[in-house]
Design a protein around this motif. Sequence first.
Motif, short mmCIF file in Angstrom:
data_model
loop_
_atom_site.label_atom_id
_atom_site.label_comp_id
_atom_site.label_asym_id
_atom_site.label_seq_id
_atom_site.Cartn_x
_atom_site.Cartn_y
_atom_site.Cartn_z
N PRO A 293 0.84 -1.21 0.00
CA PRO A 293 0.00 0.00 0.00
C PRO A 293 0.87 1.25 0.00
CG PRO A 293 0.03 -0.99 2.18
CD PRO A 293 0.73 -1.96 1.27
N GLU B 270 -6.79 2.90 -7.98
CA GLU B 270 -7.39 1.66 -7.48
C GLU B 270 -7.77 1.74 -6.00
OE1 GLU B 270 -2.89 0.71 -7.94
OE2 GLU B 270 -4.34 2.20 -8.65
N TRP B 271 -7.53 2.86 -5.38
CA TRP B 271 -7.80 3.05 -3.96
C TRP B 271 -9.24 2.69 -3.60
CZ3 TRP B 271 -8.78 8.44 -1.45
CH2 TRP B 271 -8.76 8.32 -0.05
N ASP B 272 -9.41 1.76 -2.70
CA ASP B 272 -10.72 1.38 -2.18
C ASP B 272 -10.51 0.57 -0.90
OD1 ASP B 272 -9.96 -1.19 -3.00
OD2 ASP B 272 -11.24 -1.17 -4.78
N TRP C 53 -11.05 2.63 3.87
CA TRP C 53 -10.10 2.95 2.81
C TRP C 53 -8.78 3.44 3.41
CZ3 TRP C 53 -12.08 5.43 -2.33
CH2 TRP C 53 -13.14 4.69 -2.84
N TYR D 49 -3.33 7.06 -7.33
CA TYR D 49 -3.63 5.71 -6.86
C TYR D 49 -5.11 5.43 -7.14
CZ TYR D 49 -3.22 1.49 -3.97
OH TYR D 49 -3.19 0.19 -3.52
N LEU E 200 -5.69 11.41 -5.43
CA LEU E 200 -5.48 9.96 -5.40
C LEU E 200 -6.35 9.22 -6.41
CD1 LEU E 200 -5.27 9.61 -1.53
CD2 LEU E 200 -3.39 9.24 -3.13
N LYS E 201 -7.63 9.59 -6.49
CA LYS E 201 -8.56 8.86 -7.35
C LYS E 201 -8.58 9.38 -8.79
CE LYS E 201 -11.17 6.03 -6.54
NZ LYS E 201 -11.03 4.55 -6.66
N THR F 227 -17.51 4.49 -0.88
CA THR F 227 -16.40 4.84 0.01
C THR F 227 -16.71 4.45 1.46
OG1 THR F 227 -17.24 7.07 0.41
CG2 THR F 227 -15.73 6.79 -1.45
N HIS G 261 -7.85 -1.92 -1.27
CA HIS G 261 -6.53 -1.33 -1.52
C HIS G 261 -6.39 -0.07 -0.66
CE1 HIS G 261 -7.63 -3.58 -5.20
NE2 HIS G 261 -6.35 -3.90 -5.24
N PRO G 262 -6.36 -0.23 0.67
CA PRO G 262 -6.28 0.93 1.57
C PRO G 262 -4.90 1.58 1.57
CG PRO G 262 -6.13 -1.08 2.83
CD PRO G 262 -6.37 -1.50 1.40
N ILE G 263 -4.81 2.72 2.22
CA ILE G 263 -3.60 3.54 2.18
C ILE G 263 -3.16 3.90 3.60
CG2 ILE G 263 -2.69 5.81 1.52
CD1 ILE G 263 -4.40 5.75 -0.93
#
Length: 429
Positions: A69, A154-156, A195, A152, A123-124, A191, A159-161
Amino acid sequence: MVRLWISALQLSELFVSSMIHLLYGFYIFSTAVASDMSQALNECFRPNVSVGIKEVESRAITKKNDDLPPIVLVHGIFGFGKGRLGGLSYFAGAEKKDERVLVPDLGSLTSIYDRARELFYYLKGGQVDYGEEHSKACGHSQFGRVYEQGHYPEWDEDHPIHFVGHSAGAQVVRLLQQMLADKAFKGYENTSENWVLSVTSLSGAFNGTTRTYLDGMQPENGRFMKPICLLQLCRIGVIIYDWIDIPWLKAYYNFGFDHFNMSWKKIGVSGLVDCLLGNTGPFASGDWILPDLTIQGSMRLNFHLNTFPNTFYFSYATKRTRKIMGMTVPSSILGIHPLLFIRVLQMSQWRHPPDVPLPYKGYCDEDWQDNDGALNTISMTHPRIPIEHPSRLVVNDSECQPLQPGIWYVTLPSIIFSVTTITIMFGIA
């Protein structure tokens, strides 16, 4: 006569303070330019034999880190992201260590709300949408910068950050997480707070700072500025900077108020006068960072922000003070930059005006004396005003294993650690 002397002293202090800050700003700017020139000269004379090797190494790093991540570093007030101020790095080159370390360039003086919105679209991907209701209330465009490709996308939840926020950046991350939980982004109904894998705060501005009052915010409500103060000079400078609108200069450094359309091309001379008089613009509507950093402004934010049960929270507080015979004073004379020394001393001696209502029940001046020159140490530990969030003081790392989500792990006093330390902390390296 006494009032005259006091006024003269206040004006002298304002002049000295403004000159010091101006010189410091010029020093940072000139350092960035000198660094860029040096880098350009080095590239002119550098042999190209290692280019192929570097490309192979880069591809290897990309493959190795494909499943890790990202770590997003969020700057504070007057900060900047990757690509601004040339070769300078707000986070001491952390983004150069690993391509999965992202440093977004958010508005350096824009509000916590606006920056949280910008961070999501950074990010999105897509065009920043500040929200119709908020934009109308604050007098700016609903839409802002366009990110054709998110950093990023694919952030969801799968796929957290990891987020790391410095100073005001910590509140930006917290507000963003709340927005994710509230499904506040149009077109993104899936969302959630999950996330966000972790939030790490470096000297985070959770509960406001008395620095804002010293620089000119009114302690009565934390919304307005005093007629004559350092922040008024800052306000005038920012308005003129945005109005002149020199493209190459704003590409080098931008305060982030483009959505207020203060350029001379759009508002002309009459619009400039309106902004300077305080009739329009971010300083008229209060949609900028300083009101959010007062104790009252932080309380208004914190009232709506949660600490979520599935996210890991870490906080690292700092201070540059110590106690001598019951008095709080700067911890060193030679070990602190002269500009910082003055700020630490001012904050350690701050007293809430006796004729002004206290910002919250139980407020005590002594609690707010320890500081690092920008923020009070009490504000950095964890969100505590107006609601105390779960927290645990870290004395020995081994005592906190295994780590539990939903709790702020607080480390005192200041420690120095790198992005590498963060990755080890979460077991992702």
